[in-house]
Enzyme design. Sequence first.
Site, PDB file in Angstrom:
ATOM      1  N   ASP A   1      -2.939 -18.116   2.230  1.00 21.03           N
ATOM      2  CA  ASP A   1      -4.079 -18.833   1.624  1.00 21.03           C
ATOM      3  C   ASP A   1      -4.623 -19.887   2.588  1.00 21.03           C
ATOM      4  O   ASP A   1      -5.837 -20.077   2.719  1.00 21.03           O
ATOM      5  CB  ASP A   1      -3.715 -19.438   0.261  1.00 21.03           C
ATOM      6  CG  ASP A   1      -2.276 -19.909   0.159  1.00 21.03           C
ATOM      7  OD1 ASP A   1      -1.525 -19.715   1.130  1.00 21.03           O
ATOM      8  OD2 ASP A   1      -1.903 -20.503  -0.869  1.00 21.03           O
TER       9      ASP A   1
ATOM     10  N   ASP B   1      -5.584  -6.607   5.915  1.00 25.60           N
ATOM     11  CA  ASP B   1      -6.770  -5.893   5.430  1.00 25.60           C
ATOM     12  C   ASP B   1      -7.799  -6.910   4.932  1.00 25.60           C
ATOM     13  O   ASP B   1      -8.985  -6.884   5.308  1.00 25.60           O
ATOM     14  CB  ASP B   1      -6.322  -4.973   4.277  1.00 25.60           C
ATOM     15  CG  ASP B   1      -7.377  -3.960   3.893  1.00 25.60           C
ATOM     16  OD1 ASP B   1      -8.399  -3.879   4.580  1.00 25.60           O
ATOM     17  OD2 ASP B   1      -7.173  -3.257   2.890  1.00 25.60           O
TER      18      ASP B   1
ATOM     19  N   LYS C   1       3.450 -15.225   2.871  1.00 22.57           N
ATOM     20  CA  LYS C   1       3.375 -16.009   1.629  1.00 22.57           C
ATOM     21  C   LYS C   1       4.832 -16.322   1.262  1.00 22.57           C
ATOM     22  O   LYS C   1       5.338 -15.949   0.193  1.00 22.57           O
ATOM     23  CB  LYS C   1       2.648 -15.175   0.555  1.00 22.57           C
ATOM     24  CG  LYS C   1       2.354 -15.921  -0.715  1.00 22.57           C
ATOM     25  CD  LYS C   1       1.275 -16.980  -0.591  1.00 22.57           C
ATOM     26  CE  LYS C   1       1.080 -17.702  -1.915  1.00 22.57           C
ATOM     27  NZ  LYS C   1       0.263 -18.920  -1.790  1.00 22.57           N
TER      28      LYS C   1
ATOM     29  N   ASP D   1     -11.556  -8.451   6.838  1.00 22.24           N
ATOM     30  CA  ASP D   1     -12.889  -8.334   6.224  1.00 22.24           C
ATOM     31  C   ASP D   1     -13.528  -9.721   6.143  1.00 22.24           C
ATOM     32  O   ASP D   1     -14.726  -9.882   6.360  1.00 22.24           O
ATOM     33  CB  ASP D   1     -12.789  -7.738   4.809  1.00 22.24           C
ATOM     34  CG  ASP D   1     -12.961  -6.220   4.815  1.00 22.24           C
ATOM     35  OD1 ASP D   1     -12.555  -5.587   5.805  1.00 22.24           O
ATOM     36  OD2 ASP D   1     -13.492  -5.678   3.829  1.00 22.24           O
TER      37      ASP D   1
ATOM     38  N   TYR E   1       0.832  -1.211   0.000  1.00 22.78           N
ATOM     39  CA  TYR E   1       0.000   0.000   0.000  1.00 22.78           C
ATOM     40  C   TYR E   1       0.868   1.264   0.000  1.00 22.78           C
ATOM     41  O   TYR E   1       0.415   2.323  -0.423  1.00 22.78           O
ATOM     42  CB  TYR E   1      -0.940   0.033   1.221  1.00 22.78           C
ATOM     43  CG  TYR E   1      -2.061  -0.994   1.189  1.00 22.78           C
ATOM     44  CD1 TYR E   1      -2.178  -1.912   0.157  1.00 22.78           C
ATOM     45  CD2 TYR E   1      -3.003  -1.048   2.205  1.00 22.78           C
ATOM     46  CE1 TYR E   1      -3.200  -2.858   0.136  1.00 22.78           C
ATOM     47  CE2 TYR E   1      -4.027  -1.986   2.190  1.00 22.78           C
ATOM     48  CZ  TYR E   1      -4.118  -2.891   1.157  1.00 22.78           C
ATOM     49  OH  TYR E   1      -5.130  -3.821   1.148  1.00 22.78           O
TER      50      TYR E   1
END
Length: 378
Positions: A221, A245, A188, A249, A139
């Site tokens: 994942d 983030d 990851k 959610d 970001y």
Amino acid sequence: MRIALLPGDGIGPEVVAAGRTVLEAVAERFGHRFEFEEGLIGGIAIDETGRPLPERTHELCERADAVLLGAVGGPRWDVPGAAVRPEQGLLAIRRALGLFANLRPVRCRAAALGASPFRPEHLAGVDFVVVRELTGGIYFGDKRLEAVVDGERATDVCSYTTAEVERIVRVAATLARSRSGCLVSVDKANVLETSRLWRRVATRVVADEYPDVELQHMLVDTCAMKIIQQPRTFDVVVTENMFGDILTDEAAVLAGSIGLMPSASLGAGNGPWTRRGLFEPIHGSAPDIAGQQRANPIGAILSCAMLLRYSLGLEAEAHAVENAVERTIEAGALTADLTVAGGRVVRTDEVTAAIVAGLGGAVPDLAPACARPLRREE
Ligand code: NAD
């Protein structure tokens, strides 16, 4: 104690007003004096000053003991290629205040579980915290859009330094130590260089400084799947900016609604974090329901509980707000996002009033407040 209020856009002003009402009730009940000052941020700040974070707002936050923020953005400012965007205000204030640690609690409350697509017995007892790195990663990296032979190429750079990973892992490990002692670090590392650094640094920091904390590494994942499959197995999760983030959610679906979810953003201090923080619900500006008293104010109100706890050091007051929220949900004072089909929908200001009543220890009596319940399709 000075509290800066940054309502922002969409439902931001409605939920910040709800938070302020609850903080004023806390001040009255516990004998404190809170001074509130409002500042512009996001789309409304662009409209009025041309900048998503005006200097006055920055100064106001620097002077404050804590900041309560609503949400920024909306279709009005969503113009492709625009030089200024509402989200820049949010990223700029996080960066200006050095707020690198974002704490996002995920808690399933029995009375709200009807709104979740999962079976209640799958969710009972779910209670974990995601510690999201907030000022690094993709970001904040360089962004580029360039012409190439067959169209355009877009590039977003993701980078992390050792120091950035160390400090967020310390926050999460400190939190884990105060809870179950179990920490899951999400990355990851099978694909990304930043994740391989993240994993090495997390392993070293926990081994050297938190030998009593049990660290487990998990690929993002796999984590996305396990949060749904086995949500009770998580206690403290630490991860980088974008993964945090997205995962939070996703976790909001467990809790019943994104409108229930609070957050605290903290900076570096003498200990693992500073006192001054920025507190905001994790939802966005929800333009589809703005200005209709349909917004769930609980995410913002629970953010106020975190503000009382982390920035003002008022644990009993924070607890009182959390208890009042529990009682209000149990009493069935639910906005549309939590109401099952055919159930009574309660307005934003009525939920807030019920929480204020619950602060005094009373079981909120909704009947007089809800003279005209909204129907779901209104
Ligand atoms: P959103 O979180 O605003 O809304 C997603 C869905 O959840 C919508 O259906 C909305 O009605 C519902 N919802 C959200 N908060 C709710 C609440 N408190 N009570 C009841 N329902 C609620 O996400 P979006 O629609 O993807 O984004 C809308 C705007 O918000 C965009 O401009 C986006 O950039 C911005 N945004 C801002 C922030 C922030 O300020 N921190 C975060 C996310 C999105």
